[in-house]
Scaffold this motif. Structure first.
Motif, PDB file in Angstrom:
ATOM      1  N   LEU A  83       0.860  -1.171   0.000  1.00 44.63           N
ATOM      2  CA  LEU A  83       0.000   0.000   0.000  1.00 44.63           C
ATOM      3  C   LEU A  83       0.900   1.226   0.000  1.00 44.63           C
ATOM      4  N   ARG A  84       0.525   2.220  -0.773  1.00 48.27           N
ATOM      5  CA  ARG A  84       1.347   3.419  -0.859  1.00 48.27           C
ATOM      6  C   ARG A  84       0.516   4.643  -0.494  1.00 48.27           C
ATOM      7  N   ALA A  85       1.033   5.443   0.433  1.00 45.13           N
ATOM      8  CA  ALA A  85       0.382   6.707   0.772  1.00 45.13           C
ATOM      9  C   ALA A  85       0.890   7.783  -0.175  1.00 45.13           C
ATOM     10  N   LEU A  86      -0.026   8.557  -0.737  1.00 43.05           N
ATOM     11  CA  LEU A  86       0.345   9.580  -1.704  1.00 43.05           C
ATOM     12  C   LEU A  86      -0.472  10.833  -1.435  1.00 43.05           C
ATOM     13  N   ALA A  87       0.210  11.948  -1.263  1.00 44.28           N
ATOM     14  CA  ALA A  87      -0.456  13.239  -1.050  1.00 44.28           C
ATOM     15  C   ALA A  87      -0.316  14.086  -2.301  1.00 44.28           C
ATOM     16  N   ARG A  88      -1.329  14.873  -2.580  1.00 43.49           N
ATOM     17  CA  ARG A  88      -1.313  15.857  -3.672  1.00 43.49           C
ATOM     18  C   ARG A  88      -1.682  17.205  -3.093  1.00 43.49           C
ATOM     19  N   ASP A  89      -1.047  18.269  -3.615  1.00 44.50           N
ATOM     20  CA  ASP A  89      -1.438  19.604  -3.159  1.00 44.50           C
ATOM     21  C   ASP A  89      -2.289  20.273  -4.230  1.00 44.50           C
ATOM     22  N   ALA A  90      -2.722  21.484  -3.933  1.00 45.00           N
ATOM     23  CA  ALA A  90      -3.630  22.192  -4.836  1.00 45.00           C
ATOM     24  C   ALA A  90      -2.985  22.507  -6.172  1.00 45.00           C
ATOM     25  N   GLU A  91      -1.645  22.510  -6.223  1.00 44.79           N
ATOM     26  CA  GLU A  91      -0.934  22.776  -7.474  1.00 44.79           C
ATOM     27  C   GLU A  91      -0.703  21.512  -8.287  1.00 44.79           C
ATOM     28  N   GLY A  92      -1.164  20.377  -7.774  1.00 45.39           N
ATOM     29  CA  GLY A  92      -0.993  19.125  -8.492  1.00 45.39           C
ATOM     30  C   GLY A  92       0.298  18.400  -8.196  1.00 45.39           C
ATOM     31  N   ARG A  93       1.122  18.928  -7.309  1.00 39.22           N
ATOM     32  CA  ARG A  93       2.383  18.265  -6.965  1.00 39.22           C
ATOM     33  C   ARG A  93       2.102  17.048  -6.081  1.00 39.22           C
ATOM     34  N   ARG A  94       2.898  16.007  -6.255  1.00 40.24           N
ATOM     35  CA  ARG A  94       2.696  14.743  -5.546  1.00 40.24           C
ATOM     36  C   ARG A  94       3.815  14.536  -4.532  1.00 40.24           C
ATOM     37  N   TYR A  95       3.449  13.941  -3.408  1.00 36.14           N
ATOM     38  CA  TYR A  95       4.405  13.692  -2.330  1.00 36.14           C
ATOM     39  C   TYR A  95       4.194  12.274  -1.810  1.00 36.14           C
ATOM     40  N   GLY A  96       5.280  11.525  -1.745  1.00 36.96           N
ATOM     41  CA  GLY A  96       5.182  10.154  -1.259  1.00 36.96           C
ATOM     42  C   GLY A  96       6.410   9.689  -0.516  1.00 36.96           C
ATOM     43  N   LEU A  97       7.209  10.644  -0.017  1.00 28.62           N
ATOM     44  CA  LEU A  97       8.435  10.311   0.695  1.00 28.62           C
ATOM     45  C   LEU A  97       8.385  10.842   2.123  1.00 28.62           C
ATOM     46  N   GLY A  98       9.051  10.135   2.995  1.00 25.67           N
ATOM     47  CA  GLY A  98       9.202  10.587   4.373  1.00 25.67           C
ATOM     48  C   GLY A  98      10.670  10.693   4.730  1.00 25.67           C
ATOM     49  N   VAL A  99      11.018  11.680   5.540  1.00 24.37           N
ATOM     50  CA  VAL A  99      12.393  11.874   6.002  1.00 24.37           C
ATOM     51  C   VAL A  99      12.503  11.319   7.416  1.00 24.37           C
ATOM     52  N   VAL A 100      13.452  10.413   7.610  1.00 22.61           N
ATOM     53  CA  VAL A 100      13.705   9.814   8.915  1.00 22.61           C
ATOM     54  C   VAL A 100      15.009  10.384   9.450  1.00 22.61           C
ATOM     55  N   THR A 101      14.979  10.893  10.662  1.00 18.83           N
ATOM     56  CA  THR A 101      16.170  11.492  11.257  1.00 18.83           C
ATOM     57  C   THR A 101      16.645  10.652  12.436  1.00 18.83           C
ATOM     58  N   VAL A 102      17.916  10.300  12.412  1.00 18.82           N
ATOM     59  CA  VAL A 102      18.559   9.582  13.509  1.00 18.82           C
ATOM     60  C   VAL A 102      19.292  10.621  14.344  1.00 18.82           C
ATOM     61  N   ASP A 103      18.902  10.772  15.591  1.00 18.19           N
ATOM     62  CA  ASP A 103      19.414  11.890  16.384  1.00 18.19           C
ATOM     63  C   ASP A 103      19.567  11.470  17.837  1.00 18.19           C
ATOM     64  N   TYR A 104      20.764  11.618  18.369  1.00 18.55           N
ATOM     65  CA  TYR A 104      21.063  11.368  19.781  1.00 18.55           C
ATOM     66  C   TYR A 104      22.022  12.452  20.254  1.00 18.55           C
ATOM     67  N   PRO A 105      22.092  12.693  21.559  1.00 19.51           N
ATOM     68  CA  PRO A 105      22.959  13.775  22.051  1.00 19.51           C
ATOM     69  C   PRO A 105      24.439  13.604  21.715  1.00 19.51           C
TER      70      PRO A 105
END
Length: 827
Positions: free
Chosen positions: A565-587
């Motif tokens: 299953l793929r989640a896909l977002a579209r904005d009002a300008e017709g642009r498509r988004y289907g990526l997520g950014v994962v951040t690995v972060d420790y002190p």
């Protein structure tokens, strides 16, 4: 344009050639007399040592510290892989995310010992027991080429191999590292080997002069011993102490070490010597004088004007880039000039314009001229006026604001390496420039280059400055993110065959832009699955999040066993988004991000759950098993300290202990007596794999030990019993055992599709009260029965299992779910 291109090249050189790569972005500072002393120690000679090992934390940190901080040598550690196949004591990251964490832990250690860091394309596929098994996952010539590449780029006189390349090394990847070090020592100087490195990357053959091997675990072979217990008088600690502080930064691998006082031996064995005179010392027989004319002053006597004059003479004499880079930093430190480069945002979207503050402070006693300019990476463009020249009188603090923009077509910030498929276990480096290959990461999106008095060149990564009320000043790296970040949870779901109940997926949208974005988001379902109605979203501020839920009903007619299953977002300008950014972060590390598609894998398989009201769970290390169990309908409740120590445990049908929880949860250790009492009164306790703390602590109701086989005839046992082949044959010892029959009757299909390994930390010996359920072994290995033990304890049941459920259940492996469901039914 030519000026901009030249600055870009010099900045990359500074970031990769001579400067120890910073693991954390810290507030600007000269570093004081300690930093000046360290830079000056590196000058006036030519000593270069390359160390080669298999994993992060394999390196001899003490030797690296002694070489750089003590002898002023240029040293580097080449790790074949980034440690993706290991375990994680401090967080949930496994696989590539763990590789990023461990890469940054290496850089944090290098920041202390001063060495550089390199890698090959190898992806850590997990433990292997032989060299032959390792080469089944890693193309041998590819690994050798990558090692030769680093030898030719770094040009060491001395190579130090951590491993021997024989079965004595144990781990097959260790053996591969030992083999690669020896082979690269011979091949790097041969122009007929990998000629494309010269043709395509400008790397000429280079023949190191001496090859050593670490003998920390083979003392009888030692031919040279160095002293690591000497005091670094500038730092006030011995090289051994500094090294142990660096070693302790491998926190994900529980590598904390004491900083012992006194002497400390660093043993080595000389394996090959092309000088013919190398037995008397590490650099014996090697010309280390270099081309730098003139004496180098001590830190206490360093005068910036004199150092600038020295630099002019060295540049005219053709002194190498590394020496000039150290001298440039020494000049800047001695001058007391501190510069900073700050962005007004850390998460920038394509097309966004950034305001960059370039700030310099002259804390010295003489006037200086500083030229600061921005060096953009591929994702950035510079606006006019991106370089400033400042005349700094003593005590002056001057700043200028310039601007840069993210390209409209810029991709999100992600490492230059990616893994296109599980096999072969090799990263894809295509698209990266040759100078980046083998580096920890590519250059940041935006770097400020600083030139002092027209000569001394340094650089600083552009970052966002924040005031954290608990920690004080915090710096965040600049990254490019999508306008709309899309994440789907769960990422893997197991659906019992025949179930038509809707499955809930949660899609989280994170806004990267400062303006407003609205549109719709939906799920793309496989053919034959009922369509899901899209939902509207509206995001009005930066970092705003919106969470939407979708109920997906499996089809009435069975289809493929595995679908996406793929989640896909579209904005009002017709642009498509289907990526997520994962951040690995420790002190203890610099934050690092990577990109993954918003895709969920759904597996349909037969699964019957026992009737359960409530299952208690003690979360362990890198443990996503609770979420996986919840996903198939197990009523899991996470147990906190209060529940473990004072709560009514009798209300739980079963209590499951996560992997290595006896190391990560002190409340569990303190409440272990209550847990055993719960079992004696009729409860079911399931303990997943544990390490020495559990076995030595006597936490089980009956004795058991952990151990391992001998790596070769005549050698003592090492490690622990484990089955590393994920497809290793499994034999059911008692076909009538409820563990393999109720409510799911297990068969051959249930052992298919497992990932990375069958299990680890199997019991080696155990009390007769335990009944082994399964037998398994690697190819040619000893049959092992300690992977799943069941014992009656009073009126209840106690289970210890070394099977790698922490890998299998989050990956949606059907057979692992069916077996675990049976274990939950043993009460």
């Amino acid at each position: 344009m030519r000026h901009r291109s030249r600055i870009r090249g010099f900045t990359f050189l500074l970031l990769t050639a001579a400067a120890p790569l910073s693991a954390q972005i810290e507030p600007p500072s000269t570093g004081g007399i300690v930093a000046l002393d360290r830079e000056l120690r590196m000058l006036g000679h030519d000593k270069r040592v390359l160390m080669i090992g298999a994993h992060p934390d394999d390196e001899d940190t003490e030797l690296l510290t002694l070489l750089v901080r003590g002898q002023g040598a240029e040293a580097a550690y080449l790790s074949l892989n980034r440690g993706e196949g290991g375990q994680n004591l401090i967080g949930p990251e496994l696989g590539m995310a763990l590789g990023l964490l461990r890469t940054e832990e290496l850089l944090a250690a290098r920041r202390l010992d001063g060495a550089r860091q390199y890698f090959t394309r190898a992806y850590d596929f997990g433990y292997s027991k032989s060299l032959d098994e390792t080469w089944q996952h890693w193309p041998r010539d590819t690994i050798l080429k990558d090692v030769v590449r680093i030898v030719r780029r770094f040009r060491p006189q001395v190579v130090v191999s951590i491993f021997s390349g024989t079965p004595k090394d144990g781990h097959g990847q260790h053996q591969a590292a030992g083999w690669a070090a020896r082979e690269a020592f011979r091949a790097a100087g041969d122009s007929t080997r990998f000629p494309e490195l010269a043709r395509e990357e400008g790397l000429a053959p280079w023949a190191p002069l001496k090859l050593y091997r670490s003998t920390r675990f083979d003392s009888l072979a030692t031919t040279l011993t160095l002293e690591g217990g000497e005091l670094d008088r500038a730092a006030g600690r011995s090289f051994h102490q500094i090294a142990m502080a660096g070693r302790s930064l491998h926190r994900s691998q529980d590598m904390g070490r004491l900083q012992q006082l006194g002497g400390s031996r660093v043993p080595l064995a000389l394996l090959e010597d092309r000088t013919g005179r190398g037995g008397d010392g590490l650099f014996a027989g090697i010309d280390t004088l270099g081309r730098a004319p003139g004496p180098v002053p001590r830190a206490a006597d360093a005068d910036p004007a004199a150092l600038l004059g020295l630099r002019a003479r060295w540049a005219a004499a053709g002194v190498g880039a590394d020496q000039l880079a150290h001298l440039d930093r020494a000049i800047t430190i001695a001058a007391g000039v501190v510069c900073d480069a700050r962005s007004d945002d850390d998460r920038a979207v394509p097309g966004q314009r950034l305001a960059i503050t370039l700030e310099c402070w002259n804390a010295g006693h003489a006037a200086h001229t500083v030229t600061a300019s921005l060096d953009p990476g591929p994702a950035m463009t510079l606006d006019s006026g991106s370089a400033v020249t400042l005349r700094l009188e003593p005590g002056a603090l001057l700043s200028r604001t310039v601007s840069a923009s993210v390209r409209a077509d810029a991709a999100p910030t992600s490492p230059y390496f990616r893994l296109p498929a599980p096999e072969p276990a090799i990263y894809d480096w295509s698209g990266a420039p040759p100078a980046v290959l083998g580096e920890p990461f590519q250059s940041p999106p935006l770097v400020a280059g600083v030139v002092l008095d027209g000569a001394a060149r340094t650089s600083r990564e552009v970052s966002l400055r924040l005031d954290d009320q608990a920690r004080g000043e915090v710096r965040r790296p600049l990254t490019v993110v999508p306008r709309v970040d899309v994440d789907i949870d769960p990422g893997t779901e197991l659906v019992p065959a025949g179930s038509h109940a809707p499955r809930r997926f949660t899609v989280t949208l994170t806004h990267g832009s400062r303006d407003t974005t609205d549109g719709t988001v939906g799920l793309q379902v496989p053919p034959g699955w009922p369509a899901v109605r899209p939902q509207a979203y509206r995001l009005t501020g930066e970092d705003e999040r919106e969470t939407l839920t979708f109920d997906v009903r499996p089809p009435a007619v069975p289809g493929p066993a595995t679908v996406a299953l793929r989640a896909l977002a579209r904005d009002a300008e017709g642009r498509r988004y289907g990526l997520g950014v994962v951040t690995v972060d420790y002190p203890h590390i610099r934050a690092r991000s990577y990109v993954r598609p918003a895709t969920a894998v759904v597996r349909v398989a037969p699964l019957v759950l026992p009737r359960l009201t409530r299952v208690g769970y003690v979360r362990g290390a890198a443990d996503r098993v609770p979420e996986a169990l919840l996903g198939v309908g197990v009523p899991v409740t996470l147990l906190d300290r209060a529940t473990l120590q004072r709560g009514d445990l009798g209300r739980f049908d079963a209590i499951v202990v996560g992997p290595r929880a006896y190391e990560t949860d002190s409340a569990l250790v303190e409440a272990n007596g209550r847990l055993l009492q719960y079992a004696r009164r009729g409860g079911l306790v399931i303990v997943q794999y544990q390490q020495q703390v559990y076995f030595r602590g006597g936490f089980a109701p009956f004795p058991m030990t952990v151990g391992g086989p001998s790596p070769a005839p005549g050698l003592p046992p090492v490690g622990h019993d484990r089955v590393t082949e994920e497809n290793a044959p499994v034999r059911i010892l008692d076909p009538r055992s409820p563990a393999v029959t109720v409510p799911n009757r297990l068969g051959a299909a249930d052992w298919a599709g497992w990932v990375q390994e069958r299990g680890l930390y199997f019991a080696h010996t155990w009390d007769p009260a335990y009944r082994p359920v399964l037998e398994m072994h690697d190819t040619g290995g000893t049959p092992l029965e300690g992977g799943l033990l069941v014992a009656k304890v009073g009126q209840g049941t106690y289970v210890y299992t070394g099977l790698a459920f922490f890998r299998q259940l989050p990956a949606g492996v059907p057979g692992a779910f069916r077996l675990f469901a049976n274990l939950l039914a043993l009460r």
